[in-house]
Design an enzyme around this catalytic site. Structure first.
Site, PDB file in Angstrom:
ATOM      1  CB  ILE A 102      -1.084  -0.177   1.338  1.00  0.00           C
ATOM      2  CG1 ILE A 102      -2.067   0.914   1.023  1.00  0.00           C
ATOM      3  CG2 ILE A 102       0.101   0.735   2.190  1.00  0.00           C
ATOM      4  CD1 ILE A 102      -3.537   0.937   2.011  1.00  0.00           C
ATOM      5  CB  CYS A 103       1.118   4.344   0.924  1.00  0.00           C
ATOM      6  SG  CYS A 103       1.537   5.939   1.006  1.00  0.00           S
TER       7      CYS A 103
END
Length: 173
Positions: A102-103
């Site tokens: 994620i991110c």
């Protein structure tokens, strides 16, 4: 009980570690924090939480795990150039293990050479980097491409966690 590896270094996005970690543990799984060194105190960038690493990447073997989770924030930039981290995610990918990032997490996958021909998402600022690594960037809450699960930001965590849990093959949180 399944073992899930969390690849983590200092400066991680607090909620992107805490919420998936808590969901994995709540489902009765064993969460193992892998970093550059064992016993390191790792702090979130917002300072709301910290974890101690269980293993150094050099000691970890991908085949011992059912899945890999890579939280975002500044953590991936500390991990991405480490040859043991790269070898770990390469082995996990080759074995078809679910890898959730994620991110800024996809930066680790880019450095490990795992994005060629894959469709994924991540923090908008790394879109060009994903494309340069051969990936197809899409701006969506969560993207699943074979064993890869990717999301953009903390706001995407519910969908990210749900898809990660689904890939792990355990009941939804």
């Amino acid at each position: 009980m399944k073992k899930v590896a969390f690849l983590l270094a200092d400066g991680f996005e607090d909620s992107e570690m805490k919420n998936p970690y808590d969901a994995i543990v709540k489902n009765g799984n064993d969460a193992v924090i892998i970093s550059l060194k064992a016993g390191d105190e790792l702090k979130g960038k917002k300072g709301t939480i910290q974890y101690t690493s269980h293993l150094a990447a050099s000691e970890a073997r991908a085949e011992d795990y059912a899945a890999v989770i890579i939280p975002g924030g500044k953590s991936p930039s500390h991990l991405r150039e480490d040859k043991d981290i790269q070898a770990f995610v390469q082995a996990a990918d080759k074995a078809g293990l679910p890898i959730s990032a994620i991110c800024h997490g996809p930066q680790v996958l880019a450095s490990a050479g795992l994005l060629q021909g894959r469709t994924l998402t991540g923090y908008a600022a790394i879109a060009d980097e994903i494309k340069q690594a051969g990936g197809n960037y899409v701006d969506k809450e969560v993207v699943v491409d074979r064993n890869l699960v990717t999301s953009r930001t903390p706001e995407d965590e519910p969908a990210f966690i749900e898809e990660t849990i689904n890939k792990l093959g355990v009941s939804a949180y």
